[in-house]
Motif scaffolding. Structure first.
Motif, PDB file in Angstrom:
ATOM      1  N   MET A   1      12.638 -17.100  46.287  1.00 55.95           N
ATOM      2  CA  MET A   1      13.485 -16.147  45.635  1.00 55.95           C
ATOM      3  C   MET A   1      12.714 -15.002  45.001  1.00 55.95           C
ATOM      4  O   MET A   1      13.266 -13.937  44.848  1.00 55.95           O
ATOM      5  CB  MET A   1      14.256 -16.844  44.533  1.00 55.95           C
ATOM      6  N   LEU A   2      11.540 -15.249  44.663  1.00 58.52           N
ATOM      7  CA  LEU A   2      10.745 -14.233  44.017  1.00 58.52           C
ATOM      8  C   LEU A   2      10.484 -13.014  44.888  1.00 58.52           C
ATOM      9  O   LEU A   2      10.443 -11.907  44.366  1.00 58.52           O
ATOM     10  CB  LEU A   2       9.419 -14.826  43.547  1.00 58.52           C
ATOM     11  N   PRO A   3      10.289 -13.150  46.177  1.00 62.03           N
ATOM     12  CA  PRO A   3      10.008 -11.948  46.937  1.00 62.03           C
ATOM     13  C   PRO A   3      11.163 -10.938  46.948  1.00 62.03           C
ATOM     14  O   PRO A   3      10.978  -9.787  47.276  1.00 62.03           O
ATOM     15  CB  PRO A   3       9.746 -12.455  48.334  1.00 62.03           C
ATOM     16  N   PHE A   4      12.356 -11.355  46.583  1.00 62.14           N
ATOM     17  CA  PHE A   4      13.495 -10.449  46.643  1.00 62.14           C
ATOM     18  C   PHE A   4      13.728  -9.666  45.352  1.00 62.14           C
ATOM     19  O   PHE A   4      14.582  -8.819  45.298  1.00 62.14           O
ATOM     20  CB  PHE A   4      14.775 -11.244  46.979  1.00 62.14           C
ATOM     21  N   ILE A   5      12.941  -9.970  44.285  1.00 61.85           N
ATOM     22  CA  ILE A   5      13.120  -9.276  43.010  1.00 61.85           C
ATOM     23  C   ILE A   5      12.306  -7.988  43.053  1.00 61.85           C
ATOM     24  O   ILE A   5      11.137  -7.978  43.386  1.00 61.85           O
ATOM     25  CB  ILE A   5      12.650 -10.152  41.828  1.00 61.85           C
ATOM     26  N   ASN A   6      12.961  -6.901  42.740  1.00 60.99           N
ATOM     27  CA  ASN A   6      12.305  -5.604  42.719  1.00 60.99           C
ATOM     28  C   ASN A   6      11.734  -5.370  41.312  1.00 60.99           C
ATOM     29  O   ASN A   6      12.457  -5.139  40.365  1.00 60.99           O
ATOM     30  CB  ASN A   6      13.318  -4.511  43.067  1.00 60.99           C
ATOM     31  N   VAL A   7      10.431  -5.440  41.169  1.00 59.51           N
ATOM     32  CA  VAL A   7       9.779  -5.296  39.866  1.00 59.51           C
ATOM     33  C   VAL A   7       9.066  -3.951  39.836  1.00 59.51           C
ATOM     34  O   VAL A   7       8.209  -3.678  40.656  1.00 59.51           O
ATOM     35  CB  VAL A   7       8.758  -6.430  39.647  1.00 59.51           C
ATOM     36  N   GLU A   8       9.450  -3.140  38.888  1.00 57.72           N
ATOM     37  CA  GLU A   8       8.778  -1.855  38.689  1.00 57.72           C
ATOM     38  C   GLU A   8       8.134  -1.856  37.312  1.00 57.72           C
ATOM     39  O   GLU A   8       8.703  -2.343  36.347  1.00 57.72           O
ATOM     40  CB  GLU A   8       9.785  -0.705  38.775  1.00 57.72           C
ATOM     41  N   LEU A   9       6.945  -1.291  37.234  1.00 62.11           N
ATOM     42  CA  LEU A   9       6.256  -1.210  35.957  1.00 62.11           C
ATOM     43  C   LEU A   9       6.922  -0.153  35.087  1.00 62.11           C
ATOM     44  O   LEU A   9       7.316   0.899  35.567  1.00 62.11           O
ATOM     45  CB  LEU A   9       4.787  -0.852  36.159  1.00 62.11           C
ATOM     46  N   LYS A  10       7.013  -0.466  33.802  1.00 60.85           N
ATOM     47  CA  LYS A  10       7.590   0.479  32.865  1.00 60.85           C
ATOM     48  C   LYS A  10       6.597   1.582  32.597  1.00 60.85           C
ATOM     49  O   LYS A  10       5.405   1.351  32.467  1.00 60.85           O
ATOM     50  CB  LYS A  10       7.880  -0.226  31.540  1.00 60.85           C
ATOM     51  N   GLN A  11       7.089   2.778  32.543  1.00 59.73           N
ATOM     52  CA  GLN A  11       6.240   3.918  32.202  1.00 59.73           C
ATOM     53  C   GLN A  11       6.066   3.947  30.680  1.00 59.73           C
ATOM     54  O   GLN A  11       7.028   3.849  29.940  1.00 59.73           O
ATOM     55  CB  GLN A  11       6.885   5.231  32.674  1.00 59.73           C
ATOM     56  N   HIS A  12       4.812   4.083  30.244  1.00 59.54           N
ATOM     57  CA  HIS A  12       4.530   4.155  28.809  1.00 59.54           C
ATOM     58  C   HIS A  12       4.754   5.586  28.323  1.00 59.54           C
ATOM     59  O   HIS A  12       4.117   6.518  28.781  1.00 59.54           O
ATOM     60  CB  HIS A  12       3.093   3.725  28.513  1.00 59.54           C
ATOM     61  N   VAL A  13       5.661   5.745  27.385  1.00 62.72           N
ATOM     62  CA  VAL A  13       5.965   7.049  26.821  1.00 62.72           C
ATOM     63  C   VAL A  13       5.485   7.037  25.371  1.00 62.72           C
ATOM     64  O   VAL A  13       6.000   6.258  24.554  1.00 62.72           O
ATOM     65  CB  VAL A  13       7.479   7.346  26.884  1.00 62.72           C
ATOM     66  N   PRO A  14       4.489   7.868  25.046  1.00 63.97           N
ATOM     67  CA  PRO A  14       4.010   7.869  23.657  1.00 63.97           C
ATOM     68  C   PRO A  14       5.085   8.431  22.730  1.00 63.97           C
ATOM     69  O   PRO A  14       5.779   9.384  23.064  1.00 63.97           O
ATOM     70  CB  PRO A  14       2.777   8.767  23.684  1.00 63.97           C
ATOM     71  N   LYS A  15       5.194   7.804  21.571  1.00 61.34           N
ATOM     72  CA  LYS A  15       6.190   8.244  20.597  1.00 61.34           C
ATOM     73  C   LYS A  15       5.662   9.474  19.862  1.00 61.34           C
ATOM     74  O   LYS A  15       4.480   9.610  19.610  1.00 61.34           O
ATOM     75  CB  LYS A  15       6.467   7.145  19.581  1.00 61.34           C
ATOM     76  N   GLN A  16       6.571  10.335  19.558  1.00 62.33           N
ATOM     77  CA  GLN A  16       6.214  11.523  18.789  1.00 62.33           C
ATOM     78  C   GLN A  16       6.222  11.157  17.304  1.00 62.33           C
ATOM     79  O   GLN A  16       7.183  10.587  16.807  1.00 62.33           O
ATOM     80  CB  GLN A  16       7.217  12.656  19.046  1.00 62.33           C
ATOM     81  N   ARG A  17       5.134  11.477  16.644  1.00 58.47           N
ATOM     82  CA  ARG A  17       5.067  11.195  15.216  1.00 58.47           C
ATOM     83  C   ARG A  17       5.774  12.289  14.440  1.00 58.47           C
ATOM     84  O   ARG A  17       5.726  13.455  14.803  1.00 58.47           O
ATOM     85  CB  ARG A  17       3.626  11.116  14.748  1.00 58.47           C
ATOM     86  N   ALA A  18       6.390  11.877  13.373  1.00 57.70           N
ATOM     87  CA  ALA A  18       7.070  12.847  12.512  1.00 57.70           C
ATOM     88  C   ALA A  18       6.022  13.655  11.760  1.00 57.70           C
ATOM     89  O   ALA A  18       4.959  13.153  11.417  1.00 57.70           O
ATOM     90  CB  ALA A  18       7.980  12.122  11.526  1.00 57.70           C
ATOM     91  N   ALA A  19       6.317  14.889  11.528  1.00 59.48           N
ATOM     92  CA  ALA A  19       5.398  15.752  10.795  1.00 59.48           C
ATOM     93  C   ALA A  19       5.258  15.232   9.368  1.00 59.48           C
ATOM     94  O   ALA A  19       6.245  14.831   8.745  1.00 59.48           O
ATOM     95  CB  ALA A  19       5.905  17.178  10.788  1.00 59.48           C
ATOM     96  N   ARG A  20       4.035  15.249   8.871  1.00 57.79           N
ATOM     97  CA  ARG A  20       3.773  14.771   7.530  1.00 57.79           C
ATOM     98  C   ARG A  20       4.303  15.783   6.515  1.00 57.79           C
ATOM     99  O   ARG A  20       4.042  16.970   6.618  1.00 57.79           O
ATOM    100  CB  ARG A  20       2.278  14.587   7.327  1.00 57.79           C
ATOM    101  N   LYS A  21       5.044  15.269   5.572  1.00 57.48           N
ATOM    102  CA  LYS A  21       5.597  16.128   4.542  1.00 57.48           C
ATOM    103  C   LYS A  21       4.592  16.233   3.406  1.00 57.48           C
ATOM    104  O   LYS A  21       4.095  15.231   2.914  1.00 57.48           O
ATOM    105  CB  LYS A  21       6.905  15.566   4.010  1.00 57.48           C
ATOM    106  N   THR A  22       4.284  17.452   3.025  1.00 54.16           N
ATOM    107  CA  THR A  22       3.362  17.633   1.910  1.00 54.16           C
ATOM    108  C   THR A  22       4.165  17.790   0.626  1.00 54.16           C
ATOM    109  O   THR A  22       5.169  18.500   0.586  1.00 54.16           O
ATOM    110  CB  THR A  22       2.483  18.880   2.104  1.00 54.16           C
ATOM    111  N   THR A  23       3.685  17.089  -0.390  1.00 52.59           N
ATOM    112  CA  THR A  23       4.334  17.208  -1.682  1.00 52.59           C
ATOM    113  C   THR A  23       3.465  18.093  -2.563  1.00 52.59           C
ATOM    114  O   THR A  23       2.241  18.015  -2.536  1.00 52.59           O
ATOM    115  CB  THR A  23       4.498  15.831  -2.349  1.00 52.59           C
ATOM    116  N   ILE A  24       4.102  18.911  -3.312  1.00 57.79           N
ATOM    117  CA  ILE A  24       3.388  19.812  -4.200  1.00 57.79           C
ATOM    118  C   ILE A  24       3.335  19.165  -5.572  1.00 57.79           C
ATOM    119  O   ILE A  24       4.365  18.912  -6.199  1.00 57.79           O
ATOM    120  CB  ILE A  24       4.090  21.181  -4.275  1.00 57.79           C
ATOM    121  N   ASN A  25       2.108  18.838  -5.990  1.00 61.28           N
ATOM    122  CA  ASN A  25       1.923  18.213  -7.288  1.00 61.28           C
ATOM    123  C   ASN A  25       1.854  19.284  -8.367  1.00 61.28           C
ATOM    124  O   ASN A  25       1.512  20.427  -8.116  1.00 61.28           O
ATOM    125  CB  ASN A  25       0.632  17.394  -7.320  1.00 61.28           C
TER     126      ASN A  25
END
Length: 156
Positions: A1-25
């Motif tokens: 049964m295994l030969p009939f399963i279509n397995v595709e590798l997941k594409q790695h998508v890097p996450k976008q980081r949120a911009a750092r908020k600067t606080t004014i002291n």
């Protein structure tokens, strides 16, 4: 049964980081000269006591500069040496005394009698202070008793 399963590798998508908020002291505000503040407590009593001793030593020596390491070193108690060094740094910060290099290249302490250095730029001097250095200068200056004595603390 295994030969009939279509397995595709997941594409790695890097996450976008949120911009750092600067606080004014808030801007730090310090007094121009700390000796104008009301002093209380054991720390300020020690600073005042050391200042009185330095004035007496300075006047007894015909207003000649006092070698820094001779002033702070206590050959019997290294922690007193560290405490003396800290107190001297406070006095220099408040422009009550000042430090300069002597003819031998070692730092010396002078009493500040003039008002002109109050307006001068602050400076910083950094030196290593350990037991070995303290013993070295105790031998160099032949220190048997410390120049600066501890103030007696009231136990009331």
């Amino acid at each position: 049964m295994l030969p009939f399963i279509n397995v595709e590798l997941k594409q790695h998508v890097p996450k976008q980081r949120a911009a750092r908020k600067t606080t004014i002291n808030a801007v730090e505000k310090r007094p121009k000269q700390a000796d104008k503040l009301e002093r209380r407590g054991e720390g300020s009593a020690a600073v005042n006591h050391v200042m009185k001793q330095i004035k007496n030593i300075y006047r007894a020596g015909n207003n000649q500069p006092i070698p820094y390491f001779k002033l702070i070193c206590n050959p019997q108690n290294f922690m007193d040496t560290v405490q003396n060094s800290l107190i001297i740094s406070f006095l220099i910060k408040e422009n009550l005394i000042w430090m300069e290099n002597g003819a031998d290249g070692l730092p010396q302490i002078k009493l500040n009698n003039s008002k002109e250095s109050i307006a001068s730029e602050p400076f910083q001097a950094i030196c290593r202070l350990d037991l070995e250095l303290c013993e070295k200068y105790a031998k160099y200056y032949n220190i048997k008793e410390p120049m600066l004595k501890r103030a007696e603390v009231d136990e009331s």
